[in-house]
Write an enzyme that holds these catalytic residues in place. Structure first.
Site, short mmCIF file in Angstrom:
data_model
loop_
_atom_site.label_atom_id
_atom_site.label_comp_id
_atom_site.label_asym_id
_atom_site.label_seq_id
_atom_site.Cartn_x
_atom_site.Cartn_y
_atom_site.Cartn_z
N CYS A 1 54.95 48.65 38.33
CA CYS A 1 56.16 47.35 38.07
C CYS A 1 56.93 49.40 37.99
CB CYS A 1 55.95 47.25 37.40
SG CYS A 1 55.36 46.97 35.99
N GLU B 1 60.08 46.67 48.21
CA GLU B 1 58.95 47.29 47.02
C GLU B 1 57.32 47.76 48.00
OE1 GLU B 1 56.94 44.37 44.44
OE2 GLU B 1 57.20 46.41 43.29
N PHE C 1 47.53 40.88 39.45
CA PHE C 1 46.75 41.95 39.88
C PHE C 1 46.68 43.16 39.04
CE2 PHE C 1 49.09 44.52 43.40
CZ PHE C 1 48.81 45.59 42.83
N LYS D 1 45.87 32.37 33.58
CA LYS D 1 45.95 32.49 34.82
C LYS D 1 46.30 33.42 35.29
CE LYS D 1 46.50 31.79 39.24
NZ LYS D 1 46.05 33.54 39.29
N GLU E 1 43.53 36.79 40.79
CA GLU E 1 42.44 36.90 40.86
C GLU E 1 41.74 37.52 42.03
OE1 GLU E 1 45.08 34.93 41.65
OE2 GLU E 1 45.10 34.12 44.19
N ARG E 2 42.49 38.65 42.09
CA ARG E 2 42.02 39.93 42.57
C ARG E 2 41.31 40.30 41.72
NH1 ARG E 2 47.05 41.87 45.73
NH2 ARG E 2 48.30 39.64 45.27
N SER F 1 54.91 39.33 41.67
CA SER F 1 56.30 39.35 42.78
C SER F 1 57.75 38.34 43.22
CB SER F 1 55.62 39.39 43.90
OG SER F 1 55.05 38.02 44.24
P1 NAD Z 1 51.59 38.04 42.85
O1 NAD Z 1 53.25 37.36 43.14
O2 NAD Z 1 51.60 37.81 44.44
O3 NAD Z 1 51.12 37.01 41.73
C1 NAD Z 1 50.91 36.89 40.47
C2 NAD Z 1 50.39 35.79 40.26
O4 NAD Z 1 50.98 34.77 40.84
C3 NAD Z 1 49.01 35.64 40.36
O5 NAD Z 1 48.37 35.34 39.69
C4 NAD Z 1 48.80 34.94 41.48
O6 NAD Z 1 47.70 34.43 41.52
C5 NAD Z 1 50.00 34.45 41.58
N1 NAD Z 1 50.89 33.07 42.90
C6 NAD Z 1 50.39 34.55 43.47
N2 NAD Z 1 50.41 33.64 44.61
C7 NAD Z 1 51.52 32.42 44.43
C8 NAD Z 1 52.08 31.57 45.20
N3 NAD Z 1 52.98 30.91 46.36
N4 NAD Z 1 52.26 30.51 44.31
C9 NAD Z 1 52.07 30.10 43.09
N5 NAD Z 1 51.54 30.94 42.66
C10 NAD Z 1 51.30 31.89 43.03
O7 NAD Z 1 51.93 39.51 42.21
P2 NAD Z 1 50.55 40.32 42.64
O8 NAD Z 1 50.83 41.19 44.13
O9 NAD Z 1 49.46 40.33 41.84
O10 NAD Z 1 50.72 41.87 41.88
C11 NAD Z 1 52.30 43.06 42.35
C12 NAD Z 1 53.56 42.44 42.16
O11 NAD Z 1 53.78 41.88 40.10
C13 NAD Z 1 54.83 43.40 41.74
O12 NAD Z 1 55.65 43.23 43.58
C14 NAD Z 1 54.96 44.03 40.99
O13 NAD Z 1 56.29 44.87 41.22
C15 NAD Z 1 54.22 42.96 40.29
N6 NAD Z 1 54.97 43.24 38.70
C16 NAD Z 1 56.11 42.81 37.86
C17 NAD Z 1 56.36 44.08 36.89
C18 NAD Z 1 57.30 43.33 35.78
O14 NAD Z 1 57.05 43.65 35.02
N7 NAD Z 1 58.63 43.37 36.35
C19 NAD Z 1 54.99 44.07 36.12
C20 NAD Z 1 53.62 44.18 36.99
C21 NAD Z 1 53.74 43.92 38.34
#
Ligand code: NAD
Length: 500
Positions: A281, A385, A149, A173, A176-177, A226
């Site tokens: 991140c 985090e 998101f 994909k 969704e937020r 994450s």
């Molecule tokens: P998230 O992991 O909750 O979601 C990321 C994606 O995974 C979304 O599209 C979501 O729909 C999907 N997803 C969520 N739960 C799932 C599941 N159980 N099974 C399959 N798919 C699932 O992350 P977020 O809250 O949207 O974003 C924040 C996180 O992203 C933080 O941890 C941040 O550090 C990380 N991030 C990392 C970088 C990097 O380059 N390392 C960059 C941006 C964000």
């Protein structure tokens, strides 16, 4: 209430899954839209569309692909404000911050426009008498991007410009937020001349992600999110024979040496810890002053600035920081501040007491800037985090203690050192076991022509994103050896061919 649909085969398509969820405006706490959530069948249909579009797109010359991306880039520049508004309205970040995000993504499009040069192959003449060898990169097929998101435009743009330029077709994909940015991107790519089915968007949750992970026609998956989900995506995707790059979470440290310019370091910490409400991140969430004297001076400088942070909706041009993305994110951050206090960290500035009093925004998901001092490595505010406007200070006595602290952490996305000593800076950038390093630069996000990626639990898979790492990820190499009549031997060979 408007509905955000999928985008498949060059147009918005409605859903048959019957599943959807609300999208909130974090500034007000109101739900203003609904996003459809794709079923497995719907994802598979989108993959089928992308698969059908692949041969034509792969056969399109790199120069023509580049020209379409170039046109898309011009549209993006012209409509920067529209995309930034769509981002801010669902993410909550300030309008200028959203514009910055779009520009950093746009730079990857600029990189991808150079694809004819990036795809130049290797050629070796006379590897044997009359025998030449050349190696070229070929696209993989249908590839997918699953994005978080916090950068609803930039992170997809770390992926699809390079993937498309290399000749792949793409399924995005998005989170969704905040799903609206991806729809504008899809429409503008089509307007730029991208053939139908080359870029598709399916909205959804775990069901959609799992469908992509299990579909054999998806050849590669790029993920950012994450760490637990990154690990799952990598394990499941590779078990299903896919190429996977999965970038995870972070806890980024900034060392402040006694010789640093403290005003510069303070300003850097303010932007890096509280910009985008800490939902980056590459945010700095741990300040590591070397010596108590530096720590005390830093606290003195930071406190009035944190207390004076201007927190408001994105429509407020004065705001330096917006709300968190959802009510749950807000509750989670507040819970961590409670835990930090319970675990014995010194709460110097308490963001829990912040109240948004602007009319109409009282129910937004705001948390004030927070500073903990005397944090220790065993505390959850240090280990986890938090992804909010919470800065933890861990005091250290020497440069080596500070580096050892960083090395003890599971995450290794970004880090920075503030110093005026070239020797220390050089040692740090060489020795520290972290993927992206800043010297007097708090958020060292590499430019588009370099590559983005951390180390350790911040990445799963072998390739970082964009730059030449992106080209390598989205292509596979084919090496051809040719022999012409002047090199032909007139006898059959039964031993392993050696050409020398
Ligand atoms: P998230 O992991 O909750 O979601 C990321 C994606 O995974 C979304 O599209 C979501 O729909 C999907 N997803 C969520 N739960 C799932 C599941 N159980 N099974 C399959 N798919 C699932 O992350 P977020 O809250 O949207 O974003 C924040 C996180 O992203 C933080 O941890 C941040 O550090 C990380 N991030 C990392 C970088 C990097 O380059 N390392 C960059 C941006 C964000």
């Amino acid at each position: 209430m408007s509905t955000i649909s999928h985008f498949v085969g060059g147009k918005a398509v409605s859903s048959t899954s019957g599943r959807s969820q609300p999208v909130f405006n974090p500034a007000t706490g109101e739900s203003e839209k609904t996003v459809l959530l794709a079923s497995t069948d719907e994802v598979n249909a989108a993959v089928e569309t992308a698969k059908a579009a692949f041969p034509g797109w792969a056969a399109t010359t790199p120069l023509r692909r580049a020209r379409i991306l170039d046109k898309f880039k011009t549209i993006l520049w012209d409509r920067l404000d529209d995309l930034a508004t769509a981002i801010s309205a669902e993410h909550g970040k300030t309008f200028d911050d959203a514009k910055g995000e779009v520009i950093r993504g746009l730079e990857v499009v600029e990189f991808a426009v150079g694809i004819p040069s990036h795809l130049i192959g290797d050629y070796s003449a006379q590897v044997g008498t009359g025998v030449d060898t050349f190696a070229l990169r070929h696209p993989l097929g249908v590839v997918a991007g699953i994005t978080p998101f916090n950068f609803p435009a930039m992170v997809p743009m770390w992926m699809f410009p390079v993937a498309l330029a290399c000749g792949n077709t793409f399924i995005l994909k998005p989170s969704e937020r905040d799903p609206s940015a991806s729809m504008l991107i899809a429409e503008w790519l089509t307007e730029a001349g991208l053939p139908e089915g080359v870029f598709n968007v399916v909205h959804g949750d775990k069901e959609a992600v799992d469908a992509l992970l299990h579909n054999p026609d998806v050849k590669a998956i790029s993920f950012v999110g994450s760490t637990p989900i990154a690990q799952y995506i990598h394990a499941t995707g590779t078990a299903n024979g896919k190429r996977v790059q999965a970038l995870g979470g972070a806890k980024n440290h900034m060392i402040i040496m006694p010789d640093a310019d403290l005003d510069m370091a303070t300003n850097a910490l303010m932007g890096a810890a509280f910009g985008s409400a800490g939902e980056r991140c590459m945010a700095i969430s741990v300040a590591v002053p070397v010596t108590d004297a530096v720590a005390d001076a830093l606290v003195e400088k930071l406190v009035p600035k944190i207390e004076a942070l201007k927190i408001g909706p994105y429509s407020d041009s004065e705001a330096e920081m917006g709300p968190l993305v959802t009510e749950q994110a807000k509750e989670r951050v507040l819970g961590y501040i409670d835990k930090g206090v319970e675990e014995g960290a010194k709460l110097v500035v308490d963001g829990r007491s912040f109240k948004q009093d602007k009319q109409g925004y009282e129910n937004g998901y705001y948390v004030g800037g927070t500073l903990f001092d005397h944090v220790t490595p065993d505390m959850s505010v240090y280990r986890d985090e938090i992804f909010g406007p919470v800065l933890s200070m861990v005091r250290r006595d020497s440069y080596q203690d500070a580096v050892d602290l960083i090395h003890g952490h599971n995450y290794a996305n970004g880090t920075a050192i503030f110093t005026r000593d070239g020797d220390t800076a050089r040692a740090f950038s060489h020795d520290v076991e972290v993927g992206m390093v800043g010297v007097n630069v708090p958020i060292p996000v590499p430019m588009a022509f370099h590559s983005f990626g951390g180390w350790k639990a911040s990445i799963f898979g072998d390739h970082a994103m964009h730059g030449m790492e992106g080209v390598r990820f989205y292509t596979r190499i084919k090496t051809t050896t040719t022999r012409w009549p002047s090199g032909i031997r007139d006898d059959a060979q039964f031993t392993m061919p050696t050409l020398g």
